[in-house]
Motif scaffolding. Structure first.
Motif, PDB file in Angstrom:
ATOM      1  N   PRO A  64       1.164  -1.913  -0.060  1.00  0.00           N
ATOM      2  CA  PRO A  64       0.408  -0.414   0.153  1.00  0.00           C
ATOM      3  C   PRO A  64       1.043   1.287  -0.107  1.00  0.00           C
ATOM      4  CG  PRO A  64      -1.391  -1.902   1.481  1.00  0.00           C
ATOM      5  CD  PRO A  64       0.366  -1.968   0.929  1.00  0.00           C
ATOM      6  N   CYS A  65      -0.065   2.316  -1.032  1.00  0.00           N
ATOM      7  CA  CYS A  65       1.317   3.644  -1.037  1.00  0.00           C
ATOM      8  C   CYS A  65       0.250   4.922  -0.501  1.00  0.00           C
ATOM      9  CB  CYS A  65       1.727   3.802  -2.477  1.00  0.00           C
ATOM     10  SG  CYS A  65       2.650   5.326  -2.517  1.00  0.00           S
ATOM     11  N   PRO A  66       0.062   4.740   0.822  1.00  0.00           N
ATOM     12  CA  PRO A  66      -0.958   6.038   0.676  1.00  0.00           C
ATOM     13  C   PRO A  66       0.021   7.566   0.546  1.00  0.00           C
ATOM     14  CG  PRO A  66      -0.310   5.012   2.869  1.00  0.00           C
ATOM     15  CD  PRO A  66      -0.404   3.861   2.148  1.00  0.00           C
ATOM     16  N   GLN A  67       1.472   7.300   0.574  1.00  0.00           N
ATOM     17  CA  GLN A  67       2.254   8.634   0.569  1.00  0.00           C
ATOM     18  C   GLN A  67       1.948   8.701  -1.087  1.00  0.00           C
ATOM     19  OE1 GLN A  67       3.337   5.668   1.060  1.00  0.00           O
ATOM     20  NE2 GLN A  67       5.237   5.233   0.301  1.00  0.00           N
ATOM     21  N   GLY A  68       1.510   7.859  -1.621  1.00  0.00           N
ATOM     22  CA  GLY A  68       1.251   8.622  -3.238  1.00  0.00           C
ATOM     23  C   GLY A  68       0.519   8.345  -3.592  1.00  0.00           C
ATOM     24  N   TYR A  69      -0.631   8.279  -2.968  1.00  0.00           N
ATOM     25  CA  TYR A  69      -2.264   9.331  -3.506  1.00  0.00           C
ATOM     26  C   TYR A  69      -2.336   9.657  -2.790  1.00  0.00           C
ATOM     27  CZ  TYR A  69      -7.047   9.802  -3.685  1.00  0.00           C
ATOM     28  OH  TYR A  69      -8.412   9.831  -4.079  1.00  0.00           O
ATOM     29  N   GLY A  70      -1.624  10.910  -1.569  1.00  0.00           N
ATOM     30  CA  GLY A  70      -1.254  11.683  -1.253  1.00  0.00           C
ATOM     31  C   GLY A  70      -0.941  12.310  -1.973  1.00  0.00           C
ATOM     32  N   ALA A  71       0.359  12.282  -3.043  1.00  0.00           N
ATOM     33  CA  ALA A  71       0.872  13.355  -3.917  1.00  0.00           C
ATOM     34  C   ALA A  71       0.145  12.940  -4.724  1.00  0.00           C
ATOM     35  CB  ALA A  71       2.554  12.396  -4.459  1.00  0.00           C
ATOM     36  N   LEU A  72      -0.822  12.517  -5.080  1.00  0.00           N
ATOM     37  CA  LEU A  72      -1.350  13.145  -6.803  1.00  0.00           C
ATOM     38  C   LEU A  72      -2.540  14.149  -6.170  1.00  0.00           C
ATOM     39  CD1 LEU A  72      -2.619  11.856  -8.862  1.00  0.00           C
ATOM     40  CD2 LEU A  72      -3.884  10.140  -7.402  1.00  0.00           C
ATOM     41  N   ILE A  73      -3.326  13.529  -5.110  1.00  0.00           N
ATOM     42  CA  ILE A  73      -3.897  14.635  -4.833  1.00  0.00           C
ATOM     43  C   ILE A  73      -3.532  16.354  -4.334  1.00  0.00           C
ATOM     44  CG2 ILE A  73      -6.524  12.846  -4.348  1.00  0.00           C
ATOM     45  CD1 ILE A  73      -5.502  13.604  -1.382  1.00  0.00           C
ATOM     46  N   GLY A  74      -2.640  15.623  -4.024  1.00  0.00           N
ATOM     47  CA  GLY A  74      -1.704  17.748  -3.528  1.00  0.00           C
ATOM     48  C   GLY A  74      -1.111  18.394  -4.957  1.00  0.00           C
ATOM     49  N   THR A  75      -1.255  17.428  -5.835  1.00  0.00           N
ATOM     50  CA  THR A  75      -0.367  17.779  -7.074  1.00  0.00           C
ATOM     51  C   THR A  75      -1.573  18.555  -7.530  1.00  0.00           C
ATOM     52  OG1 THR A  75       1.358  15.897  -6.640  1.00  0.00           O
ATOM     53  CG2 THR A  75       1.415  17.564  -9.227  1.00  0.00           C
ATOM     54  N   ALA A  76      -2.873  17.421  -7.769  1.00  0.00           N
ATOM     55  CA  ALA A  76      -3.349  17.592  -8.253  1.00  0.00           C
ATOM     56  C   ALA A  76      -4.224  19.047  -7.505  1.00  0.00           C
ATOM     57  CB  ALA A  76      -4.418  17.148  -8.189  1.00  0.00           C
ATOM     58  N   ALA A  77      -4.586  19.591  -6.675  1.00  0.00           N
ATOM     59  CA  ALA A  77      -4.950  20.555  -5.830  1.00  0.00           C
ATOM     60  C   ALA A  77      -3.654  21.989  -5.972  1.00  0.00           C
ATOM     61  CB  ALA A  77      -4.627  20.846  -4.481  1.00  0.00           C
ATOM     62  N   LEU A  78      -3.035  21.593  -6.215  1.00  0.00           N
ATOM     63  CA  LEU A  78      -2.202  23.042  -6.886  1.00  0.00           C
ATOM     64  C   LEU A  78      -2.449  23.074  -8.499  1.00  0.00           C
ATOM     65  CD1 LEU A  78       0.848  24.512  -6.929  1.00  0.00           C
ATOM     66  CD2 LEU A  78       2.149  22.494  -7.476  1.00  0.00           C
ATOM     67  N   CYS A  79      -2.112  21.748  -9.180  1.00  0.00           N
ATOM     68  CA  CYS A  79      -3.008  22.297 -10.942  1.00  0.00           C
ATOM     69  C   CYS A  79      -4.124  22.811 -10.936  1.00  0.00           C
ATOM     70  CB  CYS A  79      -2.071  20.880 -11.440  1.00  0.00           C
ATOM     71  SG  CYS A  79      -0.570  20.637 -11.223  1.00  0.00           S
ATOM     72  N   SER A  80      -4.607  22.593 -10.619  1.00  0.00           N
ATOM     73  CA  SER A  80      -6.348  23.168  -9.982  1.00  0.00           C
ATOM     74  C   SER A  80      -5.991  24.520 -10.579  1.00  0.00           C
ATOM     75  CB  SER A  80      -7.579  22.920  -9.113  1.00  0.00           C
ATOM     76  OG  SER A  80      -6.868  23.309  -8.124  1.00  0.00           O
ATOM     77  N   LEU A  81      -5.342  25.192 -10.303  1.00  0.00           N
ATOM     78  CA  LEU A  81      -4.984  26.868 -10.658  1.00  0.00           C
ATOM     79  C   LEU A  81      -5.384  26.532 -12.060  1.00  0.00           C
ATOM     80  CD1 LEU A  81      -2.418  27.655  -8.039  1.00  0.00           C
ATOM     81  CD2 LEU A  81      -4.932  28.392  -7.541  1.00  0.00           C
ATOM     82  N   THR A  82      -4.830  25.584 -12.840  1.00  0.00           N
ATOM     83  CA  THR A  82      -4.735  26.013 -14.469  1.00  0.00           C
ATOM     84  C   THR A  82      -6.287  26.667 -14.702  1.00  0.00           C
ATOM     85  OG1 THR A  82      -2.487  24.741 -14.501  1.00  0.00           O
ATOM     86  CG2 THR A  82      -3.972  24.464 -16.714  1.00  0.00           C
ATOM     87  N   GLU A  83      -6.934  25.569 -14.399  1.00  0.00           N
ATOM     88  CA  GLU A  83      -8.534  25.284 -14.437  1.00  0.00           C
ATOM     89  C   GLU A  83      -9.193  26.729 -14.615  1.00  0.00           C
ATOM     90  OE1 GLU A  83     -12.627  23.032 -16.205  1.00  0.00           O
ATOM     91  OE2 GLU A  83     -10.915  22.287 -14.335  1.00  0.00           O
ATOM     92  N   ILE A  84      -8.797  26.866 -13.342  1.00  0.00           N
ATOM     93  CA  ILE A  84      -8.573  28.103 -12.343  1.00  0.00           C
ATOM     94  C   ILE A  84      -8.718  30.042 -13.277  1.00  0.00           C
ATOM     95  CG2 ILE A  84      -9.440  29.510 -10.580  1.00  0.00           C
ATOM     96  CD1 ILE A  84      -8.872  27.073  -8.478  1.00  0.00           C
ATOM     97  N   GLY A  85      -7.412  29.781 -13.894  1.00  0.00           N
ATOM     98  CA  GLY A  85      -7.507  30.475 -14.413  1.00  0.00           C
ATOM     99  C   GLY A  85      -7.793  30.326 -15.388  1.00  0.00           C
ATOM    100  N   MET A  86      -7.621  29.677 -16.530  1.00  0.00           N
ATOM    101  CA  MET A  86      -8.101  29.431 -17.524  1.00  0.00           C
ATOM    102  C   MET A  86     -10.300  30.019 -17.726  1.00  0.00           C
ATOM    103  SD  MET A  86      -6.934  25.745 -19.675  1.00  0.00           S
ATOM    104  CE  MET A  86      -7.693  25.843 -21.371  1.00  0.00           C
ATOM    105  N   SER A  87     -11.115  30.111 -16.459  1.00  0.00           N
ATOM    106  CA  SER A  87     -12.171  30.510 -16.269  1.00  0.00           C
ATOM    107  C   SER A  87     -12.165  31.621 -17.064  1.00  0.00           C
ATOM    108  CB  SER A  87     -12.364  29.881 -15.058  1.00  0.00           C
ATOM    109  OG  SER A  87     -11.989  30.967 -14.284  1.00  0.00           O
ATOM    110  N   PHE A  88     -10.904  32.555 -16.568  1.00  0.00           N
ATOM    111  CA  PHE A  88     -10.882  34.380 -16.989  1.00  0.00           C
ATOM    112  C   PHE A  88     -10.783  34.674 -18.249  1.00  0.00           C
ATOM    113  CE2 PHE A  88     -10.419  33.376 -12.150  1.00  0.00           C
ATOM    114  CZ  PHE A  88     -11.658  33.579 -11.291  1.00  0.00           C
ATOM    115  N   LEU A  89     -10.512  33.775 -18.950  1.00  0.00           N
ATOM    116  CA  LEU A  89     -10.241  33.945 -20.280  1.00  0.00           C
ATOM    117  C   LEU A  89     -11.373  34.065 -21.158  1.00  0.00           C
ATOM    118  CD1 LEU A  89      -7.698  31.827 -20.915  1.00  0.00           C
ATOM    119  CD2 LEU A  89      -6.952  33.893 -21.087  1.00  0.00           C
TER     120      LEU A  89
END
Length: 577
Positions: free
Chosen positions: A169-194
């Motif tokens: 089991p790799c809970p730290q890997g899953y945590g890295a996935l959702i942690g990085t996803a939280a950061l990258c969500s700023l991409t779509e948030i920024g696109m919405s203002f175009l």
């Protein structure tokens, strides 16, 4: 004045809860329940249409809300089962059960945000569409995530048993996935203002079509592996050092690809087809779930279930019952940024389709504001979902088929859908059942579901004029896109750096992930070529129409839905050029 308004509201509430009209109305409930058997005459009566804010009966709102929830159910439970299972982070059974429940809870809560539509004070911007537009865990994340987990185990980020070679089991890997996803969500948030016209010009169907198709094509492999018995060590009848074959399943272990596994999966697949042919409208919108239930009954009666995981599950749960350490995994940043760009593409098309089937204008400032609010909500929901231990969310276009079929675009039904999803998630035994389902039964459902994503992409491509320019873009994008799907490790040996510079190593790993993911490569190539290749003369005269780009959910299109989608194509002049 205030007293009169309060009195009017009270009278309206009283009428709703104390009269037959308030509870039942004049809707033809038999239309939803009547199967289409060969000897039964089809009723050609047209049900009344309920607009987004129109008053509707309580029973009808609950019934149609439950229908929307069933249409979403298969798509909501599939990503957490794959990402938490043997093909993903190999989480414990309790953690997998939690992820299924959390997916239902989070999607119910955040769908309400998309449906409500909030105005950002002091700005012209909105959060949400204000339509019956629901969200669910995205399939686009699965390909990137499974490749990342394989890389994590290979690099030592996730543990492997040194004696057996079993992935732990790799809970730290899953945590890295959702942690990085939280950061990258700023991409779509920024696109919405175009401006909406910029988004539409950058991501036309010539871009979105091949991307969505390749997402589905790649995922079909995962579905078929499950259909034949599952992933993990038993895949392809692998053996241990002593030459003993690893078996799939716990209650009744069998070799991978055994005929009994294939038969269980086929029972699900065949039931989906039969329900689509003979089922009532309410059954058709949940055909995938009907097939899954049939497979569950057959596998349960023949001894393929292990009840221990269900018995050990708690009666109720909620988000954050299990948590994962949030971290940033650098190689995931570029791939997940690409995923959020794709989610923005999907949102634009899905919202356009929802507006049309809801009889809302599909051009003008109001329409553009709904696109802006929907894309912003999509990105914001991705951020919230990560903080609630879930992977990115996206709009579910399949519910547009339910709207077209039932002639109900009312947001009250949407809120009832959110309520049912929330309750399904809170009762933990419900999620535990999905984790206990034999892999072959689940594979029969997911294979159909994933292929419907690919067909959705083909449908978008069919809207594109097949002139020389567009054929060239498709050829270039699909050449490497299909290549990466068929030979995912073709780029694995390009970078041979083995030094101590972790930042450089992470950058190389990120490029390797992108180049090994078919839809990401196709997206980059198609966006670039669409922007640099000049339009041909006949292309400039044609209007390109955006329709729903996501088949997550039920994945079954009815005749009525096809008619509605044709209307979108005919009425969408000027949506995108």
């Amino acid at each position: 004045m205030v007293d009169m308004e309060m009195s009017s509201r009270w009278q309206k509430i009283k009428h709703t809860f104390t009269t037959r009209e308030g509870w039942l109305g004049d809707y033809d409930y038999g239309f939803l329940m009547k199967p289409q058997l060969p000897f039964m005459k089809r009723d050609r009566r047209i049900a009344p249409f309920y607009g987004i804010n129109q008053s509707m009966p309580i029973v009808l709102a609950l019934l149609l809300g439950f229908q929307h929830a069933l249409a979403m159910l298969g798509g909501l439970v599939t990503p957490p089962l794959i990402l938490g299972g043997a093909g993903g982070a190999n989480l414990t059974t309790a953690q997998q059960q939690y992820l299924v429940s959390a997916s239902l809870i989070v999607c119910g809560m955040l769908s309400a945000v998309q449906i409500t539509r909030f105005k950002i004070k002091g700005t012209p911007y909105y959060i949400g569409t204000g339509l019956l537009s629901v969200v669910g865990t995205s399939f686009a994340t699965i390909s990137i995530a499974t490749g990342t987990f394989s890389q994590m185990y290979a690099r030592g980020y996730c543990p492997i048993d040194p004696d057996t070679g079993l992935k732990l089991p790799c809970p730290q890997g899953y945590g890295a996935l959702i942690g990085t996803a939280a950061l990258c969500s700023l991409t779509e948030i920024g696109m919405s203002f175009l401006p909406a016209r910029v988004l539409k010009r950058t991501f036309p169907p010539i871009v979105t079509g091949p991307v969505v198709m390749l997402i589905g094509v790649h995922l079909v492999e995962t579905g078929l592996q499950g259909w034949a018995g599952g992933a993990g060590l038993c895949l392809n009848r692998a053996t241990n050092a002593a030459g003993q074959m690893f078996l799939c399943g716990t209650a009744k272990p069998l070799p991978w690809g055994d005929a009994r596994f294939i038969g269980l999966g086929f029972s699900v697949f065949a039931t989906i087809i039969l329900v689509e042919r003979f089922g009532s409208p309410i059954m058709k919108s949940a055909a995938v779930v009907m097939g899954l239930i049939m497979g569950m009954i057959i596998s349960g009666a023949t001894g393929y279930w292990d009840r221990s995981t269900i018995d050990s599950a708690p009666a109720a749960t909620f988000i954050w019952t299990h948590t994962f350490p949030l971290t940033i995994y650098a190689p995931l940043i570029l791939p997940l940024m690409a995923v959020y760009v794709i989610l923005a593409m999907e949102a634009i098309g899905d919202i356009s389709a929802t507006c049309d089937v809801s009889r809302i204008e599909v051009e003008g400032p109001e329409f553009d504001s709904r696109i802006q609010g929907g894309v912003l909500s999509d990105g914001f929901n991705g951020l919230l979902a990560a903080l609630m231990t879930m992977t990115p969310l996206s709009c579910f276009a399949q519910n547009n088929g339910v709207i077209a079929l039932t002639r109900c675009a009312n947001r009250t039904a949407g809120y009832c859908c959110c309520m049912f999803l929330f309750l399904m998630g809170v009762f933990a035994k419900f999620g535990a059942v999905f984790v206990a389902i034999p892999a072959s039964v689940l594979g029969g459902m997911t294979t159909f579901l994933f292929c419907s994503v690919a067909v959705s992409g083909m449908r978008i491509i069919a809207l594109v004029p097949f002139n020389r320019r567009n054929r060239f873009i498709l050829t270039a994008a699909l050449a490497l896109g299909f290549g990466a799907v068929l030979v995912p490790n073709y780029f694995s040996y390009v970078f041979t750096y083995e030094g101590s510079n972790h930042a450089l190593r992470g950058f190389y790993d990120a490029i390797e992930l992108v180049m090994g993911t078919g839809f990401a490569v196709a997206a980059l190539i198609s966006i670039f070529l669409n922007l640099v290749l000049p339009a041909e003369m006949e292309e400039e005269k044609e209007a390109v129409v955006v329709v729903g780009t996501h088949a997550e959910g039920n994945g079954v299109a009815s005749m009525e839905e096809d008619v509605e989608m044709q209307k979108i194509s005919e009425s969408g002049k000027g949506i995108m050029r």
